[in-house]
Design a protein around this motif. Structure first.
Motif, short mmCIF file in Angstrom:
data_model
loop_
_atom_site.label_atom_id
_atom_site.label_comp_id
_atom_site.label_asym_id
_atom_site.label_seq_id
_atom_site.Cartn_x
_atom_site.Cartn_y
_atom_site.Cartn_z
N GLN A 7 0.84 -1.20 0.00
CA GLN A 7 0.00 0.00 0.00
C GLN A 7 0.87 1.25 0.00
OE1 GLN A 7 -1.85 1.31 3.70
NE2 GLN A 7 -3.85 1.35 2.66
N LYS A 8 1.89 1.26 0.84
CA LYS A 8 2.80 2.41 0.92
C LYS A 8 3.52 2.63 -0.41
CE LYS A 8 6.57 4.20 3.85
NZ LYS A 8 7.64 4.37 2.87
N HIS A 9 4.00 1.54 -1.00
CA HIS A 9 4.71 1.64 -2.28
C HIS A 9 3.79 2.17 -3.37
CE1 HIS A 9 7.75 0.53 -5.30
NE2 HIS A 9 6.71 0.19 -6.06
N CYS A 10 2.56 1.65 -3.42
CA CYS A 10 1.61 2.11 -4.44
C CYS A 10 1.29 3.59 -4.27
CB CYS A 10 0.33 1.28 -4.39
SG CYS A 10 0.50 -0.43 -4.96
N ARG A 11 1.09 4.01 -3.06
CA ARG A 11 0.73 5.41 -2.81
C ARG A 11 1.89 6.36 -3.09
NH1 ARG A 11 -3.00 4.98 2.75
NH2 ARG A 11 -4.87 4.13 1.70
N GLU A 12 3.09 5.90 -2.87
CA GLU A 12 4.26 6.77 -3.11
C GLU A 12 4.62 6.85 -4.58
OE1 GLU A 12 7.31 5.17 -0.64
OE2 GLU A 12 6.66 6.25 1.16
N ASN A 13 4.33 5.78 -5.34
CA ASN A 13 4.79 5.74 -6.72
C ASN A 13 3.66 5.78 -7.76
OD1 ASN A 13 7.89 5.05 -6.49
ND2 ASN A 13 6.83 3.78 -4.96
N PHE A 14 2.46 5.48 -7.32
CA PHE A 14 1.33 5.47 -8.25
C PHE A 14 0.15 6.17 -7.56
CE2 PHE A 14 4.03 1.73 -8.90
CZ PHE A 14 4.46 1.98 -10.19
N VAL A 15 -1.02 5.56 -7.52
CA VAL A 15 -2.15 6.14 -6.78
C VAL A 15 -2.42 5.30 -5.53
CG1 VAL A 15 -4.61 6.68 -6.81
CG2 VAL A 15 -3.20 7.17 -8.82
N ASP A 16 -2.65 4.01 -5.73
CA ASP A 16 -2.96 3.14 -4.59
C ASP A 16 -2.99 1.70 -5.08
OD1 ASP A 16 -3.89 2.23 -2.04
OD2 ASP A 16 -4.99 4.10 -1.76
N LEU A 17 -3.21 0.77 -4.13
CA LEU A 17 -3.52 -0.60 -4.52
C LEU A 17 -4.83 -0.61 -5.31
CD1 LEU A 17 -2.58 -2.46 -1.23
CD2 LEU A 17 -1.66 -3.02 -3.48
N VAL A 18 -4.96 -1.58 -6.20
CA VAL A 18 -6.08 -1.58 -7.12
C VAL A 18 -7.40 -1.99 -6.44
CG1 VAL A 18 -5.77 -3.98 -7.88
CG2 VAL A 18 -6.79 -2.30 -9.44
N SER A 19 -8.48 -1.37 -6.87
CA SER A 19 -9.83 -1.79 -6.51
C SER A 19 -10.41 -2.57 -7.68
CB SER A 19 -10.71 -0.57 -6.20
OG SER A 19 -10.24 0.13 -5.08
N VAL A 20 -11.31 -3.52 -7.37
CA VAL A 20 -11.86 -4.38 -8.41
C VAL A 20 -13.39 -4.29 -8.35
CG1 VAL A 20 -11.76 -6.65 -9.48
CG2 VAL A 20 -9.92 -5.92 -7.93
N ARG A 21 -14.03 -3.93 -9.48
CA ARG A 21 -15.47 -3.65 -9.46
C ARG A 21 -16.33 -4.64 -10.22
NH1 ARG A 21 -14.74 2.25 -11.82
NH2 ARG A 21 -13.27 0.99 -13.03
N ASN A 22 -15.69 -5.47 -11.06
CA ASN A 22 -16.50 -6.40 -11.87
C ASN A 22 -15.61 -7.48 -12.46
OD1 ASN A 22 -15.29 -5.22 -14.33
ND2 ASN A 22 -16.64 -3.47 -13.89
N ASP A 23 -16.22 -8.44 -13.16
CA ASP A 23 -15.47 -9.56 -13.73
C ASP A 23 -14.45 -9.09 -14.75
OD1 ASP A 23 -16.64 -11.62 -12.27
OD2 ASP A 23 -18.30 -11.87 -13.68
N MET A 24 -14.80 -8.10 -15.56
CA MET A 24 -13.88 -7.64 -16.59
C MET A 24 -12.60 -7.08 -15.96
SD MET A 24 -14.48 -4.90 -19.69
CE MET A 24 -14.58 -3.48 -18.59
N GLU A 25 -12.74 -6.25 -14.95
CA GLU A 25 -11.56 -5.71 -14.28
C GLU A 25 -10.77 -6.82 -13.60
OE1 GLU A 25 -12.97 -1.13 -13.27
OE2 GLU A 25 -12.67 -2.56 -11.65
N ASN A 26 -11.48 -7.78 -13.05
CA ASN A 26 -10.80 -8.89 -12.37
C ASN A 26 -9.94 -9.69 -13.35
OD1 ASN A 26 -10.70 -10.21 -9.62
ND2 ASN A 26 -11.21 -12.00 -10.88
N ARG A 27 -10.45 -9.89 -14.57
CA ARG A 27 -9.67 -10.62 -15.57
C ARG A 27 -8.44 -9.84 -15.98
NH1 ARG A 27 -14.94 -12.14 -17.32
NH2 ARG A 27 -15.03 -10.39 -18.79
N LYS A 28 -8.54 -8.51 -16.11
CA LYS A 28 -7.38 -7.69 -16.45
C LYS A 28 -6.30 -7.79 -15.37
CE LYS A 28 -9.74 -4.14 -19.21
NZ LYS A 28 -10.11 -2.70 -19.28
N ILE A 29 -6.72 -7.76 -14.11
CA ILE A 29 -5.76 -7.86 -13.01
C ILE A 29 -5.15 -9.26 -12.98
CG2 ILE A 29 -5.57 -7.87 -10.48
CD1 ILE A 29 -7.87 -5.74 -10.55
N GLN A 30 -5.99 -10.27 -13.19
CA GLN A 30 -5.53 -11.65 -13.22
C GLN A 30 -4.42 -11.86 -14.24
OE1 GLN A 30 -8.69 -14.31 -14.33
NE2 GLN A 30 -7.28 -15.95 -14.97
N SER A 31 -4.54 -11.18 -15.37
CA SER A 31 -3.54 -11.36 -16.44
C SER A 31 -2.16 -10.84 -16.06
CB SER A 31 -4.02 -10.66 -17.72
OG SER A 31 -4.01 -9.25 -17.56
#
Length: 321
Positions: A159-183
């Motif tokens: 979480q700290k690394h994501c917030r310092e270098n990007f925005v944050d850890l990813v949130s997942v809202r549906n199957d399509m987003e879950n498949r993208k993260i899975q890949s």
């Protein structure tokens, strides 16, 4: 006044020891956790609170002497409220893809409050102190650009690394987003996502949770928002969580009343009458406030009168003094 404060400290030490004693009462009646809580509050103080190994031993001895080896309710419960690290609460915030084959979330050893995703897209709850790769995002919550962080980190480290270098850890809202993260998840690996929950462990009587004695097995959560604590003689008193709707015998507690006589020696000005009713009331209130400030509650103070009806007696001077 100096001696008065010394006496207050003495009272504090005594009542800190005596005011926390509990007497446990096993009730061999099968009720759900809420019904058991109501019964205990009506007939004793509350469902059993256990704050150290000695209290646990006392409780288990009582249940064992009743010849009961099954699970019994105690006053412990756990509130379950999953949240996303970036604070997302919009449409899809309640999306989940748990690995139901392993009965996740299964809250093993009552120590799994963070979530990761496997290369097959399923989610597991895991101890936040474990090290995994992680999925961060840049951009916006509604249009995120996913980034794999291949370095293995704890959940809070990720979480700290994501917030310092990007925005944050990813949130997942549906199957399509879950498949993208899975890949993005490395083969045969798992990666942290932003889902987590706070421990939220409580005792029914409002006592702070500190001491724990956990069974090492699963505490299957499913879709429940609250799970309730049990102990068992067969598990040597170790604790686990069950659905609060199950019907089980239970253990209540009542506080043990301890009377302590404390003699005070106070030095005052000759003109002060310590037996004056107003002064005695003022001193008693001061003692009560000092004890409360030291965290000593549920203590009732009373003056002990002598045979002549007086509380304080003037000390006789020793010869040669």
């Amino acid at each position: 006044m100096e001696r008065l404060l010394v006496a207050v400290c003495l009272l504090s030490e005594i009542f800190t020891l005596s005011s926390c004693l509990r007497q446990y009462h096993f009730v061999n009646q099968s009720l759900n956790w809420t019904e058991a809580q109501i019964y205990c509050r009506q007939n004793y103080r509350d469902l059993a609170t256990i704050e150290d190994p000695e209290e646990l031993k006392q409780l288990i001895n009582g249940v064992s002497s009743a010849g009961v080896g099954s699970d019994v309710w105690i006053g412990l419960y756990n509130q379950i409220h999953w949240r996303w690290s970036d604070g997302f609460t919009g449409k899809g915030a309640d999306y989940r893809n748990w690995n139901t084959t392993d009965s996740d979330p299964d809250f093993i050893s009552a120590n799994q409050f963070c979530v990761n995703i496997g290369d097959g897209g399923e989610w597991w709850d895991r101890s936040c102190g474990n090290n995994f790769t992680s999925i961060c995002y840049r951009g916006t919550q509604l249009d995120p650009e996913l980034v794999l962080v291949s370095k293995s980190l704890t959940w809070s480290g990720a979480q700290k690394h994501c917030r310092e270098n990007f925005v944050d850890l990813v949130s997942v809202r549906n199957d399509m987003e879950n498949r993208k993260i899975q890949s993005l998840v490395p083969q045969s690996k798992r990666s942290w996502i932003g889902l987590f929950r706070d421990p939220d462990l409580f005792w029914s009587d409002g006592s702070s949770f500190g001491f724990g004695f956990w069974d090492g097995g699963k505490n299957v959560i499913g879709s429940m928002t609250v799970i309730c604590g049990v102990t068992s003689v067969q598990r040597s008193g170790k604790w686990k969580f069950l659905s609060c709707d199950q019907r089980l015998p239970f253990v209540c507690y009542s506080p043990v009343t301890v009377k302590v006589l404390v003699k005070l020696k106070l030095q005052t000005d000759e003109s002060v009458d310590l037996n004056d009713a107003a002064l005695k009331a003022s001193l008693q209130q001061r003692f009560q406030e000092e004890l409360k400030a030291r965290g000593v509650n549920a203590v009732t103070l009373r003056w002990s009168q002598q045979s002549d009806g007086r509380v304080f007696q003037k000390e006789k001077k020793k010869k040669g003094m």
